[in-house]
Design a protein around this motif. Structure first.
Motif, mmCIF file in Angstrom:
data_model
loop_
_atom_site.group_PDB
_atom_site.id
_atom_site.type_symbol
_atom_site.label_atom_id
_atom_site.label_comp_id
_atom_site.label_asym_id
_atom_site.label_seq_id
_atom_site.Cartn_x
_atom_site.Cartn_y
_atom_site.Cartn_z
ATOM 1 N N ASN A 174 58.044 81.456 36.123
ATOM 2 C CA ASN A 174 58.991 81.769 35.035
ATOM 3 C C ASN A 174 60.343 82.260 35.583
ATOM 4 O O ASN A 174 60.399 83.239 36.341
ATOM 5 C CB ASN A 174 58.359 82.836 34.127
ATOM 6 C CG ASN A 174 59.216 83.130 32.926
ATOM 7 O OD1 ASN A 174 60.149 83.917 33.001
ATOM 8 N ND2 ASN A 174 58.909 82.494 31.809
ATOM 9 N N GLY B 263 49.375 85.436 31.924
ATOM 10 C CA GLY B 263 49.395 84.017 31.531
ATOM 11 C C GLY B 263 48.643 83.815 30.226
ATOM 12 O O GLY B 263 49.044 83.009 29.377
ATOM 13 N N GLU C 187 58.754 79.325 27.710
ATOM 14 C CA GLU C 187 60.001 79.357 28.493
ATOM 15 C C GLU C 187 61.002 78.331 27.944
ATOM 16 O O GLU C 187 62.183 78.625 27.793
ATOM 17 C CB GLU C 187 59.713 79.094 29.978
ATOM 18 C CG GLU C 187 60.980 79.162 30.819
ATOM 19 C CD GLU C 187 60.728 79.242 32.317
ATOM 20 O OE1 GLU C 187 59.704 78.717 32.788
ATOM 21 O OE2 GLU C 187 61.571 79.836 33.005
ATOM 22 N N HIS D 230 46.571 82.314 46.318
ATOM 23 C CA HIS D 230 47.835 82.601 45.609
ATOM 24 C C HIS D 230 48.652 83.632 46.407
ATOM 25 O O HIS D 230 49.852 83.474 46.589
ATOM 26 C CB HIS D 230 47.555 83.190 44.225
ATOM 27 C CG HIS D 230 47.328 82.163 43.145
ATOM 28 N ND1 HIS D 230 48.252 81.187 42.835
ATOM 29 C CD2 HIS D 230 46.303 81.997 42.272
ATOM 30 C CE1 HIS D 230 47.787 80.453 41.820
ATOM 31 N NE2 HIS D 230 46.611 80.917 41.467
ATOM 32 N N ARG E 212 38.135 83.778 34.666
ATOM 33 C CA ARG E 212 39.000 83.447 33.549
ATOM 34 C C ARG E 212 38.111 83.353 32.311
ATOM 35 O O ARG E 212 37.083 82.684 32.355
ATOM 36 C CB ARG E 212 39.624 82.079 33.843
ATOM 37 C CG ARG E 212 40.696 81.710 32.893
ATOM 38 C CD ARG E 212 41.187 80.315 33.283
ATOM 39 N NE ARG E 212 42.291 79.982 32.438
ATOM 40 C CZ ARG E 212 43.400 79.414 32.894
ATOM 41 N NH1 ARG E 212 43.529 79.123 34.133
ATOM 42 N NH2 ARG E 212 44.364 79.135 32.069
ATOM 43 N N GLY F 46 46.849 82.657 34.713
ATOM 44 C CA GLY F 46 46.156 82.579 33.442
ATOM 45 C C GLY F 46 44.934 83.488 33.378
ATOM 46 O O GLY F 46 44.550 83.958 32.315
ATOM 47 N N GLY F 47 44.322 83.732 34.517
ATOM 48 C CA GLY F 47 43.108 84.540 34.534
ATOM 49 C C GLY F 47 43.280 85.896 35.194
ATOM 50 O O GLY F 47 42.375 86.731 35.141
ATOM 51 N N GLY G 91 50.702 81.261 38.415
ATOM 52 C CA GLY G 91 51.434 80.404 37.485
ATOM 53 C C GLY G 91 52.597 81.073 36.790
ATOM 54 O O GLY G 91 53.672 80.475 36.627
ATOM 55 N N ASP H 85 49.784 82.184 26.813
ATOM 56 C CA ASP H 85 49.026 81.085 26.184
ATOM 57 C C ASP H 85 48.628 81.437 24.751
ATOM 58 O O ASP H 85 48.735 80.609 23.840
ATOM 59 C CB ASP H 85 47.766 80.766 27.007
ATOM 60 C CG ASP H 85 48.115 80.233 28.393
ATOM 61 O OD1 ASP H 85 49.232 79.725 28.566
ATOM 62 O OD2 ASP H 85 47.271 80.340 29.305
ATOM 63 N N HIS I 83 40.353 82.102 45.771
ATOM 64 C CA HIS I 83 41.485 81.511 45.043
ATOM 65 C C HIS I 83 42.644 82.520 44.891
ATOM 66 O O HIS I 83 43.822 82.157 44.998
ATOM 67 C CB HIS I 83 40.975 81.053 43.674
ATOM 68 C CG HIS I 83 42.021 80.504 42.766
ATOM 69 N ND1 HIS I 83 42.369 79.169 42.740
ATOM 70 C CD2 HIS I 83 42.803 81.102 41.834
ATOM 71 C CE1 HIS I 83 43.319 78.982 41.836
ATOM 72 N NE2 HIS I 83 43.599 80.139 41.265
ATOM 73 N N GLY J 252 52.857 79.249 28.750
ATOM 74 C CA GLY J 252 53.958 79.792 29.564
ATOM 75 C C GLY J 252 55.162 78.865 29.613
ATOM 76 O O GLY J 252 56.266 79.242 29.190
ATOM 77 N N ASP K 163 48.339 76.477 40.003
ATOM 78 C CA ASP K 163 47.229 76.103 40.876
ATOM 79 C C ASP K 163 47.516 74.804 41.632
ATOM 80 O O ASP K 163 48.015 73.837 41.060
ATOM 81 C CB ASP K 163 45.948 75.940 40.048
ATOM 82 C CG ASP K 163 45.391 77.300 39.640
ATOM 83 O OD1 ASP K 163 45.891 78.325 40.142
ATOM 84 O OD2 ASP K 163 44.445 77.324 38.837
HETATM 85 O O1 KG4 Z 1 47.936 80.027 38.554
HETATM 86 P P1 KG4 Z 1 47.655 79.173 37.383
HETATM 87 O O2 KG4 Z 1 48.080 77.720 37.452
HETATM 88 O O3 KG4 Z 1 46.123 79.154 37.019
HETATM 89 C C1 KG4 Z 1 45.300 80.285 37.107
HETATM 90 O O4 KG4 Z 1 44.856 80.610 38.229
HETATM 91 O O5 KG4 Z 1 45.101 80.888 36.037
HETATM 92 O O6 KG4 Z 1 48.345 79.867 36.115
HETATM 93 C C2 KG4 Z 1 48.343 79.274 34.860
HETATM 94 C C3 KG4 Z 1 49.062 80.213 33.895
HETATM 95 C C4 KG4 Z 1 48.985 79.752 32.446
HETATM 96 O O7 KG4 Z 1 48.585 80.861 31.659
HETATM 97 C C5 KG4 Z 1 50.419 79.326 32.141
HETATM 98 O O8 KG4 Z 1 50.774 79.526 30.784
HETATM 99 C C6 KG4 Z 1 51.223 80.222 33.063
HETATM 100 O O9 KG4 Z 1 50.454 80.303 34.240
HETATM 101 N N1 KG4 Z 1 52.538 79.635 33.379
HETATM 102 C C7 KG4 Z 1 53.715 80.189 33.023
HETATM 103 C C8 KG4 Z 1 54.723 79.276 33.439
HETATM 104 N N2 KG4 Z 1 54.115 78.221 34.048
HETATM 105 C C9 KG4 Z 1 52.783 78.453 34.000
HETATM 106 N N3 KG4 Z 1 53.992 81.335 32.389
HETATM 107 C C10 KG4 Z 1 55.296 81.616 32.140
HETATM 108 N N4 KG4 Z 1 56.321 80.788 32.482
HETATM 109 C C11 KG4 Z 1 56.078 79.621 33.140
HETATM 110 N N5 KG4 Z 1 57.086 78.815 33.473
#
Ligand code: KG4
Ligand code: ZN
Length: 353
Positions: free
Chosen positions: A280, A165, A186, A118, A352, A139-140, A276, A169, A114, A182, A308
């Protein structure tokens, strides 16, 4: 080449079909069913609920992804699924489905990391060459990596406690904003004054490329208690301060990684952001400035491909398939699966929390 990708490693059930004719990637379908509503009452992802939701939703989603792409299983050149790192229940559901389709269609199965999905996702949207420097923030996970090629990574830094992330959160929760934090931070930050509250930038100015966010969380908790109850403006000002502190901390560590990258990979041209948090806008602006002043290009996938999704898994499948890197049906799941096996093991080697 046409590959079906399946993503079930956390709380998004996703299926996508990606093709590459004349080496140009094309997303033929890209579907996602979020489990936000299922997990919302618990304020975080519940692994057992996630696994059951994947089980309920994956099969119809895969059918729809194939139909939307107008592709029959026998036309696939491979079926890729995230096989780790992530929550074991979801990984079982996704890889079993992928192996079943691959077996029935007589086409290869590809076990995708995974994190690699990314890190390679940028090549789905922009034709950039290896090596490149990646800030992988989700997030993780929170890592700085040099991507030398498919399956070839060198980790320069990782987090000592929370992922970026996770910091978004958890601080969002402290100031009564929604999950995921996140995007909520924002949105709230856009009407806020980042200078009203002084928040720490952990490890700022120190050598190395590791990250730490737990001190920031503690500072936000202290302020939130001090000024409770928070009104809209308090929330916005704190959100703006949190966003600025996280972006500054990420950029400070990335500056050290850029210095290493320029010294050791002089042929490298690009700084990439993925995961994720790379969605931002403030972070993207700050990273673009940082890269520009070091003479590097800044490249990031479109925002929808940062969080994701299954298109990135299908794409990683294509990248691996091109090199003949396929797996057999006994390929294991890897709930922990670091990209750089030589790097010392730290907390975020894969799961995570
Ligand atoms: O990559 P992802 O979808 O899942 C993982 O692999 O963890 O990342 C999710 C993380 C969450 O913690 C979320 O709060 C953060 O990405 N995130 C952001 C934004 N969109 C998602 N953090 C800051 N600004 C954003 N716009
Ligand atoms: Zn992810």
């Amino acid at each position: 080449m046409i590959v079906l990708g399946i993503e079930t490693s956390c709380d998004e059930t996703a299926a996508a079909v990606v093709g590459d004719s004349a080496l140009t990637p094309r997303i033929l379908s890209d579907l996602l069913r979020s489990q936000l509503d299922e997990h919302a009452p618990y304020g975080g992802v519940v692994p057992e609920i996630a696994a059951r939701a994947h089980l309920d939703h994956l099969e119809p989603l895969v059918r729809c992804a194939l139909a939307a792409a107008n592709i029959a299983p026998t036309q696939l050149d491979g079926v890729a699924a995230a096989a780790g790192p992530g929550l074991i229940g979801g990984l079982i559901v996704g890889t079993m489905m992928a192996k079943g389709i691959a077996w029935a269609a007589g086409t290869p199965f590809i076990a995708v990391n995974h994190l690699e999905a990314h890190a390679l996702s940028v090549r789905l949207s922009t034709p950039i060459n290896f090596p490149y420097l990646v800030l992988l923030v989700s997030g993780g996970h929170c890592q700085l990596l040099v991507c030398l090629g498919v399956g070839r990574f060198r980790r320069l830094g990782t987090t000592l406690d929370d992922a970026a992330g996770e910091a978004f959160d958890k601080t969002a929760k402290l100031i009564d904003l929604d999950y995921p934090g996140g995007p909520a931070i924002e949105r709230a930050a856009s009407g806020g004054d980042a200078r009203r509250f002084a928040l720490p930038r952990p490890l700022l100015g120190r050598p190395g490329c590791d990250f730490s966010f737990s001190g920031l969380k503690t500072a936000v908790r202290r302020i939130a208690i001090e000024i409770a109850p928070l009104d809209r403006q308090d929330q916005s000002d704190l959100a703006a301060a949190v966003e600025a502190a996280i972006c500054d901390a990420l950029c400070d560590r990335t500056a050290n990684a850029i210095a290493w990258f320029l010294r050791n990979c002089p042929q490298g041209r690009s700084l990439v952001a993925a995961g994720g948090v790379a969605a931002n806008a403030r972070l993207r602006r700050q990273l673009a400035d940082l890269a520009g002043s070091a003479g590097l290009d800044f490249v990031a996938p479109p925002r929808a491909l940062c969080t994701d999704n299954a298109a990135m898994v299908a794409w990683a499948g294509i990248e691996r398939l091109r090199l003949g890197l396929v797996d057999d049906l006994s390929a294991p799941l890897r709930p922990r699966w670091p990209l750089d096996l030589a790097a010392s093991s730290r907390r975020d080697a894969g799961v995570r929390p």
